[in-house]
Design a protein around this motif. Structure first.
Motif, PDB file in Angstrom:
ATOM      1  N   ARG A  43      53.158  51.636  53.073  1.00 54.37           N
ATOM      2  CA  ARG A  43      53.904  52.723  52.434  1.00 54.37           C
ATOM      3  C   ARG A  43      55.383  52.679  52.838  1.00 54.37           C
ATOM      4  O   ARG A  43      56.277  52.717  51.984  1.00 54.37           O
ATOM      5  N   VAL A  44      55.647  52.565  54.136  1.00 58.21           N
ATOM      6  CA  VAL A  44      57.030  52.538  54.625  1.00 58.21           C
ATOM      7  C   VAL A  44      57.750  51.297  54.104  1.00 58.21           C
ATOM      8  O   VAL A  44      58.905  51.359  53.685  1.00 58.21           O
ATOM      9  N   PHE A  45      57.050  50.169  54.105  1.00 60.18           N
ATOM     10  CA  PHE A  45      57.653  48.920  53.631  1.00 60.18           C
ATOM     11  C   PHE A  45      58.024  49.036  52.161  1.00 60.18           C
ATOM     12  O   PHE A  45      59.134  48.695  51.755  1.00 60.18           O
ATOM     13  N   LYS A  46      57.098  49.534  51.360  1.00 57.17           N
ATOM     14  CA  LYS A  46      57.345  49.629  49.915  1.00 57.17           C
ATOM     15  C   LYS A  46      58.437  50.660  49.615  1.00 57.17           C
ATOM     16  O   LYS A  46      59.262  50.447  48.720  1.00 57.17           O
ATOM     17  N   ASP A  47      58.452  51.760  50.359  1.00 56.76           N
ATOM     18  CA  ASP A  47      59.511  52.762  50.165  1.00 56.76           C
ATOM     19  C   ASP A  47      60.884  52.165  50.447  1.00 56.76           C
ATOM     20  O   ASP A  47      61.871  52.513  49.799  1.00 56.76           O
ATOM     21  N   SER A  48      60.946  51.258  51.393  1.00 54.07           N
ATOM     22  CA  SER A  48      62.218  50.665  51.802  1.00 54.07           C
ATOM     23  C   SER A  48      62.661  49.522  50.883  1.00 54.07           C
ATOM     24  O   SER A  48      63.847  49.384  50.595  1.00 54.07           O
ATOM     25  N   THR A  49      61.716  48.695  50.438  1.00 54.26           N
ATOM     26  CA  THR A  49      62.081  47.462  49.728  1.00 54.26           C
ATOM     27  C   THR A  49      61.693  47.453  48.249  1.00 54.26           C
ATOM     28  O   THR A  49      62.073  46.533  47.538  1.00 54.26           O
ATOM     29  N   ASP A  50      60.912  48.425  47.824  1.00 53.27           N
ATOM     30  CA  ASP A  50      60.342  48.457  46.461  1.00 53.27           C
ATOM     31  C   ASP A  50      59.352  47.316  46.227  1.00 53.27           C
ATOM     32  O   ASP A  50      59.014  47.018  45.086  1.00 53.27           O
ATOM     33  N   LEU A  51      58.934  46.640  47.301  1.00 48.13           N
ATOM     34  CA  LEU A  51      57.928  45.588  47.220  1.00 48.13           C
ATOM     35  C   LEU A  51      56.869  45.834  48.287  1.00 48.13           C
ATOM     36  O   LEU A  51      57.178  46.368  49.345  1.00 48.13           O
ATOM     37  N   SER A  52      55.651  45.406  47.998  1.00 47.27           N
ATOM     38  CA  SER A  52      54.636  45.427  49.045  1.00 47.27           C
ATOM     39  C   SER A  52      54.947  44.282  50.008  1.00 47.27           C
ATOM     40  O   SER A  52      55.677  43.348  49.651  1.00 47.27           O
ATOM     41  N   PRO A  53      54.397  44.304  51.221  1.00 52.33           N
ATOM     42  CA  PRO A  53      54.637  43.182  52.140  1.00 52.33           C
ATOM     43  C   PRO A  53      54.225  41.834  51.546  1.00 52.33           C
ATOM     44  O   PRO A  53      54.941  40.839  51.707  1.00 52.33           O
ATOM     45  N   SER A  54      53.102  41.796  50.834  1.00 52.30           N
ATOM     46  CA  SER A  54      52.667  40.518  50.256  1.00 52.30           C
ATOM     47  C   SER A  54      53.611  40.073  49.141  1.00 52.30           C
ATOM     48  O   SER A  54      53.913  38.880  49.005  1.00 52.30           O
ATOM     49  N   GLN A  55      54.119  41.007  48.340  1.00 53.65           N
ATOM     50  CA  GLN A  55      55.091  40.659  47.301  1.00 53.65           C
ATOM     51  C   GLN A  55      56.386  40.151  47.941  1.00 53.65           C
ATOM     52  O   GLN A  55      56.987  39.187  47.456  1.00 53.65           O
ATOM     53  N   TYR A  56      56.797  40.788  49.024  1.00 51.25           N
ATOM     54  CA  TYR A  56      58.015  40.373  49.732  1.00 51.25           C
ATOM     55  C   TYR A  56      57.860  38.951  50.261  1.00 51.25           C
ATOM     56  O   TYR A  56      58.759  38.129  50.110  1.00 51.25           O
ATOM     57  N   ARG A  57      56.720  38.683  50.879  1.00 51.21           N
ATOM     58  CA  ARG A  57      56.468  37.334  51.424  1.00 51.21           C
ATOM     59  C   ARG A  57      56.497  36.294  50.312  1.00 51.21           C
ATOM     60  O   ARG A  57      57.082  35.224  50.438  1.00 51.21           O
ATOM     61  N   LYS A  58      55.845  36.614  49.190  1.00 51.71           N
ATOM     62  CA  LYS A  58      55.793  35.679  48.072  1.00 51.71           C
ATOM     63  C   LYS A  58      57.186  35.412  47.517  1.00 51.71           C
ATOM     64  O   LYS A  58      57.570  34.263  47.284  1.00 51.71           O
ATOM     65  N   LYS A  59      57.969  36.467  47.363  1.00 51.75           N
ATOM     66  CA  LYS A  59      59.322  36.318  46.846  1.00 51.75           C
ATOM     67  C   LYS A  59      60.185  35.520  47.833  1.00 51.75           C
ATOM     68  O   LYS A  59      60.973  34.668  47.417  1.00 51.75           O
ATOM     69  N   ALA A  60      60.046  35.790  49.119  1.00 54.75           N
ATOM     70  CA  ALA A  60      60.822  35.075  50.135  1.00 54.75           C
ATOM     71  C   ALA A  60      60.469  33.594  50.141  1.00 54.75           C
ATOM     72  O   ALA A  60      61.350  32.741  50.281  1.00 54.75           O
ATOM     73  N   SER A  61      59.204  33.273  49.967  1.00 54.58           N
ATOM     74  CA  SER A  61      58.803  31.864  49.977  1.00 54.58           C
ATOM     75  C   SER A  61      59.291  31.148  48.713  1.00 54.58           C
ATOM     76  O   SER A  61      59.597  29.971  48.742  1.00 54.58           O
ATOM     77  N   GLN A  62      59.393  31.869  47.605  1.00 58.05           N
ATOM     78  CA  GLN A  62      59.926  31.274  46.377  1.00 58.05           C
ATOM     79  C   GLN A  62      61.418  30.996  46.513  1.00 58.05           C
ATOM     80  O   GLN A  62      61.914  30.014  45.971  1.00 58.05           O
ATOM     81  N   ASN A  63      62.122  31.830  47.261  1.00 64.08           N
ATOM     82  CA  ASN A  63      63.564  31.638  47.461  1.00 64.08           C
ATOM     83  C   ASN A  63      63.858  30.446  48.350  1.00 64.08           C
ATOM     84  O   ASN A  63      64.900  29.832  48.243  1.00 64.08           O
ATOM     85  N   VAL A  64      62.910  30.105  49.226  1.00 64.03           N
ATOM     86  CA  VAL A  64      63.084  28.968  50.133  1.00 64.03           C
ATOM     87  C   VAL A  64      62.846  27.667  49.384  1.00 64.03           C
ATOM     88  O   VAL A  64      63.551  26.683  49.577  1.00 64.03           O
ATOM     89  N   ASN A  65      61.851  27.655  48.509  1.00 66.49           N
ATOM     90  CA  ASN A  65      61.464  26.407  47.815  1.00 66.49           C
ATOM     91  C   ASN A  65      62.417  26.061  46.694  1.00 66.49           C
ATOM     92  O   ASN A  65      63.043  26.772  46.078  1.00 66.49           O
TER      93      ASN A  65
END
Length: 65
Positions: A43-65
């Motif tokens: 809840r706190v993560f999504k309120d802060s980033t508008d993404l769930s932790p798993s969505q954030y991880r997926k997006k971050a890994s796409q930015n690296v590749n």
């Protein structure tokens, strides 16, 4: 800002780094950064980033590749 808000900001910064840099399960990251429950972390993560932790991880890994 209140003390709990500041603590959560620091916890989230640590969590974001761990999500980007490790393959640790989200439950473990939530515990490692100081959240007592996965639902409150999510809840706190999504309120802060508008993404769930798993969505954030997926997006971050796409930015690296």
């Amino acid at each position: 800002k209140s003390f709990p808000q500041l603590m959560n900001e620091h916890r989230l910064e640590d969590a974001k780094r761990l999500l980007k840099e490790t393959d640790a399960p989200i439950q473990i990251i939530a515990q490692d950064v100081g959240f007592n429950s996965l639902p409150s972390f999510n809840r706190v993560f999504k309120d802060s980033t508008d993404l769930s932790p798993s969505q954030y991880r997926k997006k971050a890994s796409q930015n690296v590749n």
